[in-house]
Design a protein around this motif. Structure first.
Motif, PDB file in Angstrom:
ATOM      1  N   MET A   1      36.586  31.381 -13.377  1.00 38.10           N
ATOM      2  CA  MET A   1      35.522  32.276 -12.959  1.00 38.10           C
ATOM      3  C   MET A   1      34.832  31.695 -11.727  1.00 38.10           C
ATOM      4  O   MET A   1      34.425  30.533 -11.726  1.00 38.10           O
ATOM      5  N   ILE A   2      34.714  32.480 -10.689  1.00 39.93           N
ATOM      6  CA  ILE A   2      34.047  32.060  -9.454  1.00 39.93           C
ATOM      7  C   ILE A   2      32.574  32.417  -9.557  1.00 39.93           C
ATOM      8  O   ILE A   2      32.211  33.589  -9.685  1.00 39.93           O
ATOM      9  N   ARG A   3      31.729  31.396  -9.507  1.00 35.21           N
ATOM     10  CA  ARG A   3      30.281  31.555  -9.671  1.00 35.21           C
ATOM     11  C   ARG A   3      29.639  31.799  -8.303  1.00 35.21           C
ATOM     12  O   ARG A   3      29.808  30.990  -7.396  1.00 35.21           O
ATOM     13  N   ILE A   4      28.901  32.906  -8.191  1.00 29.83           N
ATOM     14  CA  ILE A   4      28.364  33.331  -6.896  1.00 29.83           C
ATOM     15  C   ILE A   4      26.847  33.500  -6.959  1.00 29.83           C
ATOM     16  O   ILE A   4      26.316  34.077  -7.908  1.00 29.83           O
ATOM     17  N   LEU A   5      26.178  33.021  -5.914  1.00 29.44           N
ATOM     18  CA  LEU A   5      24.749  33.236  -5.702  1.00 29.44           C
ATOM     19  C   LEU A   5      24.612  34.198  -4.530  1.00 29.44           C
ATOM     20  O   LEU A   5      25.200  33.969  -3.470  1.00 29.44           O
ATOM     21  N   ILE A   6      23.840  35.263  -4.717  1.00 25.31           N
ATOM     22  CA  ILE A   6      23.613  36.247  -3.659  1.00 25.31           C
ATOM     23  C   ILE A   6      22.185  36.097  -3.151  1.00 25.31           C
ATOM     24  O   ILE A   6      21.233  36.127  -3.939  1.00 25.31           O
ATOM     25  N   LEU A  16      23.581  45.910  -5.059  1.00 29.78           N
ATOM     26  CA  LEU A  16      24.876  46.495  -4.712  1.00 29.78           C
ATOM     27  C   LEU A  16      25.968  45.435  -4.712  1.00 29.78           C
ATOM     28  O   LEU A  16      27.041  45.636  -5.292  1.00 29.78           O
ATOM     29  N   MET A  17      25.706  44.293  -4.093  1.00 30.58           N
ATOM     30  CA  MET A  17      26.701  43.218  -4.068  1.00 30.58           C
ATOM     31  C   MET A  17      26.991  42.704  -5.477  1.00 30.58           C
ATOM     32  O   MET A  17      28.140  42.439  -5.820  1.00 30.58           O
ATOM     33  N   THR A  18      25.952  42.587  -6.287  1.00 35.72           N
ATOM     34  CA  THR A  18      26.150  42.135  -7.668  1.00 35.72           C
ATOM     35  C   THR A  18      27.069  43.099  -8.407  1.00 35.72           C
ATOM     36  O   THR A  18      28.020  42.677  -9.081  1.00 35.72           O
ATOM     37  N   ARG A  19      26.815  44.394  -8.277  1.00 36.20           N
ATOM     38  CA  ARG A  19      27.658  45.393  -8.955  1.00 36.20           C
ATOM     39  C   ARG A  19      29.090  45.363  -8.423  1.00 36.20           C
ATOM     40  O   ARG A  19      30.046  45.424  -9.199  1.00 36.20           O
ATOM     41  N   LEU A  20      29.254  45.265  -7.112  1.00 36.04           N
ATOM     42  CA  LEU A  20      30.603  45.244  -6.531  1.00 36.04           C
ATOM     43  C   LEU A  20      31.389  44.009  -6.971  1.00 36.04           C
ATOM     44  O   LEU A  20      32.557  44.105  -7.336  1.00 36.04           O
ATOM     45  N   LEU A  21      30.747  42.862  -6.934  1.00 35.58           N
ATOM     46  CA  LEU A  21      31.438  41.631  -7.309  1.00 35.58           C
ATOM     47  C   LEU A  21      31.729  41.578  -8.807  1.00 35.58           C
ATOM     48  O   LEU A  21      32.758  41.050  -9.228  1.00 35.58           O
ATOM     49  N   SER A  22      30.831  42.138  -9.607  1.00 35.40           N
ATOM     50  CA  SER A  22      31.009  42.115 -11.060  1.00 35.40           C
ATOM     51  C   SER A  22      32.175  42.965 -11.533  1.00 35.40           C
ATOM     52  O   SER A  22      32.619  42.821 -12.674  1.00 35.40           O
ATOM     53  N   ARG A  23      32.684  43.823 -10.693  1.00 39.07           N
ATOM     54  CA  ARG A  23      33.860  44.631 -11.045  1.00 39.07           C
ATOM     55  C   ARG A  23      35.135  43.798 -11.096  1.00 39.07           C
ATOM     56  O   ARG A  23      36.155  44.256 -11.585  1.00 39.07           O
ATOM     57  N   HIS A  24      35.071  42.592 -10.576  1.00 41.74           N
ATOM     58  CA  HIS A  24      36.245  41.724 -10.515  1.00 41.74           C
ATOM     59  C   HIS A  24      36.147  40.668 -11.613  1.00 41.74           C
ATOM     60  O   HIS A  24      35.148  39.955 -11.713  1.00 41.74           O
ATOM     61  N   GLU A  25      37.198  40.556 -12.398  1.00 39.95           N
ATOM     62  CA  GLU A  25      37.196  39.646 -13.546  1.00 39.95           C
ATOM     63  C   GLU A  25      36.996  38.187 -13.167  1.00 39.95           C
ATOM     64  O   GLU A  25      36.494  37.407 -13.976  1.00 39.95           O
ATOM     65  N   ASP A  26      37.382  37.822 -11.967  1.00 44.51           N
ATOM     66  CA  ASP A  26      37.295  36.421 -11.575  1.00 44.51           C
ATOM     67  C   ASP A  26      35.967  36.044 -10.914  1.00 44.51           C
ATOM     68  O   ASP A  26      35.767  34.901 -10.533  1.00 44.51           O
ATOM     69  N   PHE A  27      35.038  36.990 -10.795  1.00 48.05           N
ATOM     70  CA  PHE A  27      33.738  36.727 -10.189  1.00 48.05           C
ATOM     71  C   PHE A  27      32.623  36.888 -11.216  1.00 48.05           C
ATOM     72  O   PHE A  27      32.658  37.804 -12.025  1.00 48.05           O
ATOM     73  N   THR A  28      31.642  36.012 -11.138  1.00 49.01           N
ATOM     74  CA  THR A  28      30.415  36.194 -11.894  1.00 49.01           C
ATOM     75  C   THR A  28      29.239  35.842 -10.991  1.00 49.01           C
ATOM     76  O   THR A  28      29.247  34.791 -10.344  1.00 49.01           O
ATOM     77  N   VAL A  29      28.287  36.738 -10.901  1.00 50.96           N
ATOM     78  CA  VAL A  29      27.087  36.483 -10.112  1.00 50.96           C
ATOM     79  C   VAL A  29      26.121  35.724 -11.023  1.00 50.96           C
ATOM     80  O   VAL A  29      25.666  36.259 -12.033  1.00 50.96           O
ATOM     81  N   VAL A  30      25.861  34.470 -10.682  1.00 49.51           N
ATOM     82  CA  VAL A  30      25.031  33.620 -11.531  1.00 49.51           C
ATOM     83  C   VAL A  30      23.555  33.703 -11.162  1.00 49.51           C
ATOM     84  O   VAL A  30      22.706  33.259 -11.931  1.00 49.51           O
ATOM     85  N   GLY A  31      23.258  34.273  -9.988  1.00 48.95           N
ATOM     86  CA  GLY A  31      21.861  34.385  -9.605  1.00 48.95           C
ATOM     87  C   GLY A  31      21.675  35.116  -8.300  1.00 48.95           C
ATOM     88  O   GLY A  31      22.632  35.370  -7.562  1.00 48.95           O
ATOM     89  N   GLU A  32      20.420  35.462  -8.061  1.00 47.83           N
ATOM     90  CA  GLU A  32      20.019  36.125  -6.824  1.00 47.83           C
ATOM     91  C   GLU A  32      18.769  35.435  -6.302  1.00 47.83           C
ATOM     92  O   GLU A  32      17.993  34.884  -7.081  1.00 47.83           O
ATOM     93  N   ALA A  33      18.595  35.485  -4.992  1.00 49.44           N
ATOM     94  CA  ALA A  33      17.395  34.951  -4.356  1.00 49.44           C
ATOM     95  C   ALA A  33      17.027  35.881  -3.216  1.00 49.44           C
ATOM     96  O   ALA A  33      17.887  36.531  -2.629  1.00 49.44           O
ATOM     97  N   GLU A  34      15.737  35.939  -2.900  1.00 46.32           N
ATOM     98  CA  GLU A  34      15.297  36.858  -1.848  1.00 46.32           C
ATOM     99  C   GLU A  34      14.854  36.177  -0.567  1.00 46.32           C
ATOM    100  O   GLU A  34      14.460  36.842   0.387  1.00 46.32           O
TER     101      GLU A  34
END
Length: 124
Positions: A1-6, A16-34
């Protein structure tokens, strides 16, 4: 699983990026920052493999935050995402150890493909 911070000051873009990336089994969005300050703190706390960083944000801008994270965590793959075509050039990105520059109007699949290529993994 590829862990991604947006990281982006626009909540709609982050979502939007979280939803798009979450559609892929190998990606997980672990957090967001503004903003850049939150990005640095989240990178430390969440230990993502990949950071998608907006270029222009209030406070610490994305480029400065990206360089700071890269210096502290050299193994993290950091991609700058921007709406401003003249924001940076590829030489500046490479010189500072970052892994890519994408315009926000490009298809998300380009970012996904670049992440997989940079990490040496196939599509899922």
């Amino acid at each position: 699983m590829i862990r991604i911070l947006i990281v982006d000051d626009n909540a709609v873009f982050r979502g939007l990026m979280t939803r798009l990336l979450s559609r892929h089994e190998d990606f997980t969005v672990v957090g967001e920052a503004e903003n850049g300050e939150q990005a640095i703190a989240q990178a430390r706390a969440l230990d993502p493999e990949v950071v998608l960083m907006d270029f222009r944000m209030p406070g610490i801008d994305g480029f400065t935050a990206a360089v700071s994270i890269k210096q502290e965590f050299p193994r993290m793959k950091i991609f700058i995402v921007t709406a401003y075509a003249a924001a940076l050039d590829s030489q500046t990105i490479i010189k500072n150890g970052l892994h890519g520059l994408f315009l926000k109007d490009r298809p998300a699949e380009e970012i996904i493909a670049a992440i997989r290529l940079e990490l040496g993994v196939g599509a899922a």
